[in-house]
Design an enzyme around this catalytic site. Structure first.
Site, short mmCIF file in Angstrom:
data_model
loop_
_atom_site.label_atom_id
_atom_site.label_comp_id
_atom_site.label_asym_id
_atom_site.label_seq_id
_atom_site.Cartn_x
_atom_site.Cartn_y
_atom_site.Cartn_z
N CYS A 1 -5.55 1.01 5.76
CA CYS A 1 -6.17 -0.34 6.25
C CYS A 1 -5.52 -0.59 7.70
O CYS A 1 -4.70 0.02 8.36
CB CYS A 1 -5.66 -1.65 5.14
SG CYS A 1 -3.74 -1.80 5.44
N CYS B 1 -1.60 -0.95 7.72
CA CYS B 1 -0.83 0.37 7.30
C CYS B 1 -1.03 1.32 8.82
O CYS B 1 -0.04 1.87 9.19
CB CYS B 1 -1.52 1.01 6.22
SG CYS B 1 -0.57 0.20 4.87
N GLU C 1 0.93 3.88 2.06
CA GLU C 1 1.31 4.37 3.23
C GLU C 1 2.57 3.60 3.67
O GLU C 1 3.68 4.28 4.27
CB GLU C 1 0.30 4.31 4.21
CG GLU C 1 -1.05 5.17 4.17
CD GLU C 1 -2.20 4.38 3.00
OE1 GLU C 1 -3.23 4.21 3.24
OE2 GLU C 1 -1.60 3.37 2.25
N HIS D 1 0.84 -1.35 -0.22
CA HIS D 1 0.00 0.09 -0.08
C HIS D 1 0.96 1.42 -0.08
O HIS D 1 1.82 1.26 0.48
CB HIS D 1 -0.83 -0.05 1.16
CG HIS D 1 -2.05 -0.98 0.96
ND1 HIS D 1 -2.91 -1.20 2.13
CD2 HIS D 1 -2.32 -1.98 0.15
CE1 HIS D 1 -3.88 -2.20 1.65
NE2 HIS D 1 -3.34 -2.96 0.55
#
Length: 347
Positions: free
Chosen positions: A296, A299, A270, A268
């Site tokens: 999520c 993260c 992040e 992801h």
């Protein structure tokens, strides 16, 4: 830039929209959402049916439902003209967007009645306005209802930032619109964005580099108003990307009993931004992270452990219930600029 248009029947609202489309504005009509619903229900799209259906949608889903649907279509880097605004709450929802202004288009009733007759003949429209008395009755009904879920055009018109009298030709109207647009650009177009808006827009731009088309998410980490790291959705270095070999989908059983699908080929945005900072020896302690949607759970845990103090995102994420709880317990600030849920394929 977002301009809303309101006014009485046949005042010239659609013509204003057409003129602004020539100036590279994208048009969104709130009435189109009602027409879509009417089509689903197989309801004839007469004026009275659409009014009643719109009232029903507001009563069921909140008086700002049509405006919220419009905001879901808006892209941050484009200009928009929004027509068919007929409820005060719709204006309030649209005013949450930066640089929104409402235009009230007016014309004499006799002029508007003549236009409506000409338009009805030309377009073969399905409506019940056959006489001047019908015209006056429905206009009064649309303008002055005391039911907050119904059309209250008179109140909406009173909320306008700009007034345009359209009793002349289309060319005269165009000159007025272009003059107002020039003044409006001078007033708002050069306004410096707030810091959060500035960095959030940069995060969205970074997301264009993403190699998984399900989210196209980007991330920017900022400290002391200075960007210290960026990241976007993509596979680990040296591994094939979704854009090259397709998604690697995985079904997850959520704590609340629901299931959701996730592409696990990529990291992801992040996570990639945090890893990039670590790789280059850049401390993110006390920083702020900007991203497209709520992070999520995984993260979120990385964000907490990295010492990031605040997260600003554009939209909500369907799997963020645990994220919100994690941030709350860890004392990490979370701000969502739009309350819409980010939607993508195979959620």
């Amino acid at each position: 830039m977002i301009l809303g248009v309101t006014g009485h029947y046949a005042a010239g609202k659609d013509t204003v929209g057409d003129i602004l489309k020539e100036e590279r504005f994208n048009q969104i009509s709130l009435s189109d959402f009602i027409r879509e619903e009417a089509k689903k229900r197989k309801i004839k799209d007469t004026r009275e049916n659409l009014i009643n259906l719109g009232n029903e949608m507001r009563k069921k889903s909140g008086n700002g439902i049509l405006a919220r649907l419009a905001l879901q279509k808006i892209e941050w880097d484009k200009n928009y003209i929004i027509t068919s605004i007929r409820n005060p709450v719709e204006v309030e929802v649209l005013r949450t967007k930066q640089n929104f202004a409402l235009i009230n288009v007016t014309a004499a009733q006799k002029t508007r009645w003549a236009r409506m007759q000409a338009r009805k003949t030309k377009e073969n429209r399905n409506d019940e306005i056959n006489t001047l008395e019908d015209f006056k009755r429905l206009e009064e009904q649309e303008a002055t209802s005391t039911d907050p879920s119904k059309q209250q055009v008179a109140i909406v018109m009173s909320m306008a930032d700009i007034l345009i009298t359209n009793d002349g030709t289309c060319e005269e109207l165009k000159k007025k619109i272009l003059k107002i647009l020039k003044e409006w650009k001078r007033k708002f177009g050069d306004e410096r964005p707030k810091w959060d808006d500035y960095f959030l827009n940069l995060a969205l731009e970074v997301g264009k580099r993403a190699t998984c088309d399900r989210g196209k998410s980007g991330c920017v980490i900022v400290k002391d108003k200075r960007i210290i790291s960026t990241g976007y959705v993509g596979a680990p270095v040296g591994l094939p990307h979704c854009d090259e070999v397709g998604h690697l989908m995985h079904t997850v059983q959520n704590p609340d009993g629901t299931t959701s699908q996730h592409c696990i080929r990529t990291s992801h945005a992040e996570a990639n931004a945090i890893v990039q900072a670590a790789r280059h020896g850049v401390a993110v302690l006390g920083s702020t992270l900007y991203c497209k949607m709520e992070p999520c759970r995984v993260c979120a845990q990385m964000i907490v452990n990295a010492g990031i103090k605040k997260v600003v995102c554009q939209k909500k994420y369907h799997g963020a219930a645990l994220t919100r709880e994690i941030f709350k317990q860890a004392g990490v600030g979370l701000e969502v600029s739009q309350l819409e849920l980010e939607k993508y394929s195979k959620m």
